[in-house]
Design a protein around this motif. Structure first.
Motif, PDB file in Angstrom:
ATOM      1  N   GLU A 178      30.688  62.064  51.447  1.00 53.00           N
ATOM      2  CA  GLU A 178      29.851  61.426  50.412  1.00 53.00           C
ATOM      3  C   GLU A 178      30.512  60.222  49.723  1.00 53.00           C
ATOM      4  N   LEU A 179      31.824  60.647  49.259  1.00 54.28           N
ATOM      5  CA  LEU A 179      32.468  59.588  48.529  1.00 54.28           C
ATOM      6  C   LEU A 179      32.603  58.324  49.170  1.00 54.28           C
ATOM      7  N   PHE A 180      32.957  58.439  50.427  1.00 53.44           N
ATOM      8  CA  PHE A 180      33.535  57.218  51.300  1.00 53.44           C
ATOM      9  C   PHE A 180      32.151  56.694  51.496  1.00 53.44           C
ATOM     10  N   SER A 181      30.971  57.280  51.837  1.00 51.44           N
ATOM     11  CA  SER A 181      29.551  56.736  52.624  1.00 51.44           C
ATOM     12  C   SER A 181      28.998  55.834  51.354  1.00 51.44           C
ATOM     13  N   MET A 182      29.205  56.482  49.993  1.00 50.41           N
ATOM     14  CA  MET A 182      28.508  55.907  48.940  1.00 50.41           C
ATOM     15  C   MET A 182      29.128  54.640  48.382  1.00 50.41           C
ATOM     16  N   ASN A 183      30.326  54.386  48.749  1.00 48.02           N
ATOM     17  CA  ASN A 183      31.355  53.249  48.365  1.00 48.02           C
ATOM     18  C   ASN A 183      31.818  52.454  49.712  1.00 48.02           C
ATOM     19  N   ALA A 184      30.759  52.514  50.740  1.00 47.70           N
ATOM     20  CA  ALA A 184      31.284  51.865  52.175  1.00 47.70           C
ATOM     21  C   ALA A 184      31.610  50.604  51.995  1.00 47.70           C
ATOM     22  N   SER A 185      31.034  49.822  51.177  1.00 47.40           N
ATOM     23  CA  SER A 185      31.178  48.116  51.257  1.00 47.40           C
ATOM     24  C   SER A 185      32.484  47.987  50.497  1.00 47.40           C
ATOM     25  N   ALA A 186      32.954  48.639  49.551  1.00 45.15           N
ATOM     26  CA  ALA A 186      34.304  48.268  48.917  1.00 45.15           C
ATOM     27  C   ALA A 186      35.392  48.758  49.966  1.00 45.15           C
ATOM     28  N   LEU A 187      35.107  50.149  50.494  1.00 40.74           N
ATOM     29  CA  LEU A 187      36.215  50.769  51.267  1.00 40.74           C
ATOM     30  C   LEU A 187      36.220  50.123  52.509  1.00 40.74           C
ATOM     31  N   THR A 188      35.423  49.637  53.261  1.00 38.59           N
ATOM     32  CA  THR A 188      35.748  48.824  54.280  1.00 38.59           C
ATOM     33  C   THR A 188      36.367  47.598  54.300  1.00 38.59           C
ATOM     34  N   LYS A 189      36.042  46.848  53.264  1.00 34.46           N
ATOM     35  CA  LYS A 189      36.860  45.666  52.857  1.00 34.46           C
ATOM     36  C   LYS A 189      38.305  46.037  52.974  1.00 34.46           C
ATOM     37  N   VAL A 190      38.584  47.050  52.245  1.00 33.12           N
ATOM     38  CA  VAL A 190      40.015  47.417  51.886  1.00 33.12           C
ATOM     39  C   VAL A 190      40.789  47.806  53.191  1.00 33.12           C
ATOM     40  N   ILE A 191      40.045  48.753  53.997  1.00 30.28           N
ATOM     41  CA  ILE A 191      40.420  49.090  55.364  1.00 30.28           C
ATOM     42  C   ILE A 191      40.796  47.901  56.218  1.00 30.28           C
ATOM     43  N   ARG A 192      39.974  46.975  56.286  1.00 27.37           N
ATOM     44  CA  ARG A 192      40.207  45.613  56.943  1.00 27.37           C
ATOM     45  C   ARG A 192      41.418  44.959  56.513  1.00 27.37           C
ATOM     46  N   ASN A 193      41.648  44.842  55.124  1.00 28.24           N
ATOM     47  CA  ASN A 193      42.701  44.297  54.676  1.00 28.24           C
ATOM     48  C   ASN A 193      44.113  45.083  55.127  1.00 28.24           C
ATOM     49  N   LEU A 194      43.910  46.447  55.126  1.00 27.74           N
ATOM     50  CA  LEU A 194      45.213  47.312  55.624  1.00 27.74           C
ATOM     51  C   LEU A 194      45.441  47.042  57.222  1.00 27.74           C
TER      52      LEU A 194
END
Lengths: 280, 280
Positions: free
Chosen positions: B228-244
């Motif tokens: 839930e935490l990841f899915s409900m913040n997917a937009s910000a999280l996917t940006k950070v994963i891409r940076n990494l």
């Protein structure tokens, strides 16, 4: 006359090793370094029984030689001093990569035994000024004996490992060491610096928890040392980085698709692997 | 009659919060949970002054309500019980994402104040059985007040933060919270599970040091919660994963080219950022 262990290079690891070795059986510990400030600190902190900047004289007398230099410097030292070791001596090292070191030890004459070693301890600081005789407490001590090593030397290193407080001794090949260490240590350092490359690094004060502090702890690394460690194990390390990129992308793609069922399944699989790892 | 704080959901965080809140001014702490085993454990461990499974009755009497459920359940709870809160009450939460929660609080009537909260503490275990009244010691307590919140409620949360041992209170917007937390917390968890997806995971016993144990510690996560935490913040999280991914690939490409000078330069830049971060 007591038997001698010469510790070549009194940096964080060498300084800690010289301190930790004191009291091991009846050995005298001889510390060797070129840097006057290091020798002075070692003297005032009793880091060894004797201190000198004359490596050649020290290794000519030593029954055991611990090479605690950076990896490139160990390769050079072995080549330069190959005829200067005491016949029958054990030469070992504490370096985080093993294939390049053990290959370099092929220059030694047959009467000098070399067993590669890697006590898995460290800190995110450098130099004898941060040395700690308790540094090796609880660490794995990895050894990579060559075919034809002398078994009494392996026994000696096992007794040293116990004396300095290591949790256990793990024997393996240089190739397996380097492949696994790329995963369990080197890529942890690459991740830590990669995380610190994020443009938001300085925005995160006030928002960091334990996992962020833990992950980035090792990012303040000793640059010349780690440049060598990474470069001299580049083939294994790049394979592990590529795996990690793939695994991260796989998580990102599931999130981008909004596929909650697949995300649950992936997290359950990964978390189960971690729990399984802890159990055994 | 004493003022009441109702803690809804006695899991790891709610259970720890109920324990930590005891002794805060003259408030009575009322613990609420549906699960009989959780209530029994809470009773035998004095996790709250009173315990009940009747959330409706508890929130009707409570001056402060702490919602300590999973994020989706908080959204549902606010919707279901929006008319049941005591007029003038403060409702807050402890959830690791804030935009979705604060948006959901728009259903509350105007006489009920909602201030989103995120005490940045946790463990890699779940449930009241692992609760600890010292869990929040030294943690940042992030608050995301809405325009028009009542300042005495913000003061109250600041006093609570001090009482439970938090290091400081950080006020921010829900958007900034979610963007930064994707970096400082969520991607640390994604990295931990991604590392555990490596095929060599079970080969690494005997070769793991502090950095590996630290990084993978959070991989044994609570799957439904983090989905839930990841899915409900997917937009910000996917940006950070891409940076990494980009930053890791950049290190890999330098290693593949064998460009030692560029590797040294990159490591020096990253390590310096980390040291700069520590200094301020």
């Amino acid at each position: 006359m007591p038997k001698q262990i010469a510790v070549i290079g009194l940096g964080l690891i060498g300084g800690s090793m010289a301190m930790a070795l004191q009291g091991f059986e009846d050995f005298e510990i001889v510390g060797v370094d070129n840097d006057p400030a290091t020798l002075e600190f070692a003297r005032t902190h009793s880091a060894a029984h004797r201190l000198t900047s004359d490596a050649g004289a020290a290794i000519a007398m030593a029954d055991v030689v611990y090479l605690c230099l950076h990896p490139g410097a160990i390769v050079d030292f072995l080549s330069t001093h190959r005829q200067a070791f005491k016949p029958g001596a054990l030469v070992t090292d504490v370096c985080g990569i093993k294939t390049a070191i053990v290959d370099a030890a092929a220059v030694l004459p047959p009467e000098v035994d070399f067993i590669g070693g890697h006590p898995m301890a460290g800190k995110e600081t450098s130099g004898i000024f941060h040395a700690d005789k308790a540094l090796f407490q609880g660490a794995h001590y990895i050894l990579t004996p060559r075919p034809g090593h002398r078994s009494e030397h392996l026994d000696l290193l096992r007794r040293i490992a116990a004396h300095i407080g290591c949790r256990d001794v793990v024997e393996t090949t240089t190739q397996k060491h380097d492949a696994i260490i790329a995963y369990t240590s080197q890529v942890m350092h690459i991740m830590a610096v990669a995380v610190c490359d994020d443009p938001d690094l300085f925005e995160c004060r006030g928002f960091e928890g334990g996992s962020f502090r833990d992950c980035t702890r090792v990012a303040a690394l000793d640059v010349p040392l780690w440049t060598e460690l990474f470069s001299m194990n580049a083939s294994a390390l790049t394979k592990v980085i590529r795996n990690l990129e793939d695994n991260l992308r796989s998580y990102r793609e599931v999130l981008e698709r909004g596929d909650t069922a697949a995300l649950t399944q992936k997290l359950a699989w990964s978390a189960d692997r971690k729990r399984h790892m802890d159990l055994e």
